[in-house]
Design a protein around this motif. Structure first.
Motif, mmCIF file in Angstrom:
data_model
loop_
_atom_site.group_PDB
_atom_site.id
_atom_site.type_symbol
_atom_site.label_atom_id
_atom_site.label_comp_id
_atom_site.label_asym_id
_atom_site.label_seq_id
_atom_site.Cartn_x
_atom_site.Cartn_y
_atom_site.Cartn_z
ATOM 1 N N ALA A 130 0.836 -1.209 0.000
ATOM 2 C CA ALA A 130 0.000 0.000 0.000
ATOM 3 C C ALA A 130 0.871 1.260 0.000
ATOM 4 C CB ALA A 130 -0.925 -0.007 1.214
ATOM 5 N N LEU A 131 1.998 1.204 0.686
ATOM 6 C CA LEU A 131 2.891 2.370 0.742
ATOM 7 C C LEU A 131 3.607 2.582 -0.588
ATOM 8 C CD1 LEU A 131 4.404 2.041 4.331
ATOM 9 C CD2 LEU A 131 2.745 3.731 3.525
ATOM 10 N N LEU A 132 4.038 1.495 -1.192
ATOM 11 C CA LEU A 132 4.692 1.606 -2.495
ATOM 12 C C LEU A 132 3.709 2.161 -3.531
ATOM 13 C CD1 LEU A 132 7.140 1.090 -4.372
ATOM 14 C CD2 LEU A 132 6.300 -1.252 -4.677
ATOM 15 N N THR A 133 2.472 1.688 -3.456
ATOM 16 C CA THR A 133 1.422 2.180 -4.354
ATOM 17 C C THR A 133 1.265 3.687 -4.182
ATOM 18 O OG1 THR A 133 0.276 0.081 -4.106
ATOM 19 C CG2 THR A 133 -1.021 1.900 -4.973
ATOM 20 N N ARG A 134 1.252 4.118 -2.928
ATOM 21 C CA ARG A 134 1.069 5.547 -2.658
ATOM 22 C C ARG A 134 2.260 6.362 -3.169
ATOM 23 N NH1 ARG A 134 -0.987 5.782 2.764
ATOM 24 N NH2 ARG A 134 0.194 7.564 3.527
ATOM 25 N N TYR A 135 3.442 5.823 -2.983
ATOM 26 C CA TYR A 135 4.641 6.521 -3.493
ATOM 27 C C TYR A 135 4.510 6.734 -5.006
ATOM 28 C CZ TYR A 135 9.364 7.206 -5.295
ATOM 29 O OH TYR A 135 10.453 7.689 -5.993
ATOM 30 N N LEU A 140 3.533 10.104 -9.745
ATOM 31 C CA LEU A 140 2.872 10.284 -11.050
ATOM 32 C C LEU A 140 1.945 11.496 -11.033
ATOM 33 C CD1 LEU A 140 2.150 6.559 -12.053
ATOM 34 C CD2 LEU A 140 3.899 8.095 -13.013
ATOM 35 N N ALA A 141 1.232 11.689 -9.931
ATOM 36 C CA ALA A 141 0.333 12.854 -9.833
ATOM 37 C C ALA A 141 1.151 14.144 -9.839
ATOM 38 C CB ALA A 141 -0.517 12.763 -8.565
ATOM 39 N N GLY A 142 2.284 14.114 -9.163
ATOM 40 C CA GLY A 142 3.157 15.291 -9.157
ATOM 41 C C GLY A 142 3.640 15.616 -10.563
ATOM 42 N N LEU A 143 4.109 14.600 -11.266
ATOM 43 C CA LEU A 143 4.611 14.825 -12.628
ATOM 44 C C LEU A 143 3.491 15.297 -13.552
ATOM 45 C CD1 LEU A 143 6.980 11.727 -12.941
ATOM 46 C CD2 LEU A 143 7.636 14.105 -12.481
ATOM 47 N N ALA A 144 2.287 14.807 -13.290
ATOM 48 C CA ALA A 144 1.141 15.184 -14.137
ATOM 49 C C ALA A 144 0.765 16.658 -13.990
ATOM 50 C CB ALA A 144 -0.065 14.296 -13.813
ATOM 51 N N THR A 145 1.243 17.311 -12.942
ATOM 52 C CA THR A 145 0.973 18.755 -12.829
ATOM 53 C C THR A 145 1.702 19.526 -13.929
ATOM 54 O OG1 THR A 145 2.891 19.202 -11.387
ATOM 55 C CG2 THR A 145 0.796 18.632 -10.286
ATOM 56 N N GLU A 163 9.250 -9.069 -4.786
ATOM 57 C CA GLU A 163 9.842 -8.522 -6.017
ATOM 58 C C GLU A 163 8.816 -8.309 -7.133
ATOM 59 O OE1 GLU A 163 12.870 -7.196 -6.886
ATOM 60 O OE2 GLU A 163 13.256 -7.339 -4.742
ATOM 61 N N ASP A 164 7.803 -9.170 -7.177
ATOM 62 C CA ASP A 164 6.774 -9.000 -8.216
ATOM 63 C C ASP A 164 5.974 -7.719 -7.982
ATOM 64 O OD1 ASP A 164 7.582 -11.335 -9.355
ATOM 65 O OD2 ASP A 164 6.015 -12.578 -8.429
ATOM 66 N N VAL A 165 5.761 -7.434 -6.723
ATOM 67 C CA VAL A 165 5.039 -6.213 -6.353
ATOM 68 C C VAL A 165 5.883 -4.995 -6.735
ATOM 69 C CG1 VAL A 165 4.257 -4.853 -4.352
ATOM 70 C CG2 VAL A 165 3.687 -7.291 -4.513
ATOM 71 N N TYR A 166 7.170 -5.075 -6.429
ATOM 72 C CA TYR A 166 8.088 -3.982 -6.797
ATOM 73 C C TYR A 166 8.043 -3.760 -8.301
ATOM 74 C CZ TYR A 166 12.333 -1.111 -7.048
ATOM 75 O OH TYR A 166 13.227 -0.097 -7.273
ATOM 76 N N TYR A 167 8.155 -4.843 -9.029
ATOM 77 C CA TYR A 167 8.163 -4.769 -10.486
ATOM 78 C C TYR A 167 6.883 -4.112 -11.011
ATOM 79 C CZ TYR A 167 8.451 -6.169 -15.373
ATOM 80 O OH TYR A 167 8.500 -6.144 -16.736
ATOM 81 N N LYS A 168 5.760 -4.572 -10.489
ATOM 82 C CA LYS A 168 4.461 -4.079 -10.976
ATOM 83 C C LYS A 168 4.356 -2.558 -10.813
ATOM 84 C CE LYS A 168 0.595 -4.665 -8.504
ATOM 85 N NZ LYS A 168 -0.432 -5.426 -7.783
ATOM 86 N N HIS A 169 4.695 -2.066 -9.642
ATOM 87 C CA HIS A 169 4.502 -0.631 -9.397
ATOM 88 C C HIS A 169 5.597 0.224 -10.026
ATOM 89 C CE1 HIS A 169 0.911 -1.055 -7.056
ATOM 90 N NE2 HIS A 169 1.464 -2.067 -6.411
ATOM 91 N N MET A 170 6.830 -0.263 -9.997
ATOM 92 C CA MET A 170 7.897 0.543 -10.599
ATOM 93 C C MET A 170 7.777 0.537 -12.122
ATOM 94 S SD MET A 170 9.122 2.128 -8.224
ATOM 95 C CE MET A 170 10.279 2.414 -6.889
ATOM 96 N N ARG A 201 17.742 -3.222 -9.958
ATOM 97 C CA ARG A 201 16.417 -3.764 -10.257
ATOM 98 C C ARG A 201 15.497 -2.700 -10.845
ATOM 99 N NH1 ARG A 201 13.289 -4.596 -4.500
ATOM 100 N NH2 ARG A 201 13.757 -2.542 -3.661
ATOM 101 N N PHE A 202 15.646 -1.444 -10.397
ATOM 102 C CA PHE A 202 14.808 -0.388 -10.953
ATOM 103 C C PHE A 202 15.217 -0.075 -12.393
ATOM 104 C CE2 PHE A 202 13.798 3.921 -12.124
ATOM 105 C CZ PHE A 202 12.449 4.005 -11.795
ATOM 106 N N TYR A 203 16.514 0.057 -12.627
ATOM 107 C CA TYR A 203 16.962 0.461 -13.964
ATOM 108 C C TYR A 203 16.821 -0.653 -14.993
ATOM 109 C CZ TYR A 203 17.761 5.078 -12.498
ATOM 110 O OH TYR A 203 17.514 6.349 -12.058
ATOM 111 N N ARG A 204 16.736 -1.872 -14.503
ATOM 112 C CA ARG A 204 16.425 -2.967 -15.419
ATOM 113 C C ARG A 204 15.020 -2.732 -15.989
ATOM 114 N NH1 ARG A 204 17.177 -7.158 -11.829
ATOM 115 N NH2 ARG A 204 19.402 -6.736 -11.803
ATOM 116 N N ILE A 205 14.104 -2.343 -15.114
ATOM 117 C CA ILE A 205 12.728 -2.057 -15.558
ATOM 118 C C ILE A 205 12.728 -0.845 -16.495
ATOM 119 C CG2 ILE A 205 10.388 -1.474 -14.803
ATOM 120 C CD1 ILE A 205 11.138 -2.720 -12.030
ATOM 121 N N ALA A 206 13.473 0.191 -16.108
ATOM 122 C CA ALA A 206 13.536 1.410 -16.938
ATOM 123 C C ALA A 206 14.093 1.095 -18.328
ATOM 124 C CB ALA A 206 14.383 2.466 -16.247
ATOM 125 N N GLY A 207 15.079 0.205 -18.352
ATOM 126 C CA GLY A 207 15.660 -0.185 -19.637
ATOM 127 C C GLY A 207 14.641 -0.913 -20.501
#
Ligand SMILES: [Zn+2]
Ligand SMILES: [Zn+2]
Length: 256
Positions: A130-135, A140-145, A163-170, A201-207
């Motif tokens: 729930a916290l990761l979701t909020r982050y 995203l809401a901030g960037l959308a401004t 890790e699957d949860v991390y992947y999904k949200h990131m 792990r984050f930049y793998r997703i970004a790539g």
């Protein structure tokens, strides 16, 4: 490196060096653009005083000092005046109003806390989805401004759960940045300091998503400005994930 947009000053109370020293170092390293992005002052309604940002009464001096240096150095380097700012939905309007009278150039989003800084620092390890979701939602809401030029240390959130949860949200975060054409920062302070970000792990997703990156010094000391060893490490890091790295960036006008 020809441009760095992530620099702090002593006014955030955890950095050292004068603006002039940062600028001289930038010139010595061959930078053409030097952006200052100290932690934005934040008017909390209950009188809470932040320990890590420019105080409201220091704002005027921050701007005036940089304006004078921008003029003095204009033939040698382009100085930009900016802020690193969180997106705290409840305080966003008051924050924007506070800085509106000043002639500043840009903001970068650095979401150090969720909701506000009375909540836990995002670098504290958490396992709660729930916290990761909020982050991710708040970023995203901030960037959308449309007010923020880029996303600083996108992976500052230290989720250590599934890790699957991390992947999904990131992935959602990376896709949102791509859609909104927001570059993500490879943060040299974190990289050289051995922090949990920038993370593989984050930049793998970004790539995978195909995000565009920008290297940010996040300088808190003069030596951090375009430090050759850090730059090499940053470039190698971005190259590992096939990220396109921007040399300069188009600023988004926060006043629009
Ligand atoms: Zn930051
Ligand atoms: Zn910073």
């Amino acid at each position: 490196m020809i441009a760095n947009y992530h620099t702090h000053t002593a006014r955030c109370h955890h950095a050292s060096g004068t603006e002039r020293e940062y600028i001289e170092k930038a010139i010595a390293e061959g930078l053409e653009i030097m952006g200052f992005s100290d932690h934005v002052p934040m008017p909390f309604p209950d009188g809470h005083q932040s320990g890590f940002r420019v105080r409201i009464e220091e704002l005027e001096d921050y701007i005036r000092t940089l304006e004078a240096l921008r003029e003095e150095y204009k033939d040698r380097i382009k100085i930009l005046i900016g802020f690193e700012a969180e997106y705290y939905p409840a305080y966003f309007d008051a924050m924007m109003e506070l800085i509106a009278p000043y002639d500043y150039d840009y903001m970068i989003l650095g979401q150090h806390f969720i909701d506000n800084e009375m909540s836990p620092y995002v670098s504290a390890p958490v396992t709660d989805e729930a916290l990761l979701t909020r982050y991710v939602d708040q970023v995203l809401a901030g960037l959308a401004t449309g007010k923020y030029t880029y996303l600083a240390h996108p992976d500052v959130y230290n989720f250590v759960g599934d890790e699957d949860v991390y992947y999904k949200h990131m992935k959602r975060l990376c896709e949102g940045c791509k859609q909104m054409d927001i570059p993500i920062e490879v943060n040299l302070l974190g990289l050289m300091g051995g922090r949990h970000y920038p993370s593989n792990r984050f930049y793998r997703i970004a790539g995978e998503v195909g995000n565009v990156a920008i290297i940010g010094c996040d300088a808190h000391h003069t030596k951090d400005v375009a430090d050759p060893e850090a730059l090499r490490a940053g470039e190698e890091f971005a190259a590992k994930y096939g990220l396109q790295v921007l040399e300069t960036i188009e600023l988004r006008d926060p006043k629009k």
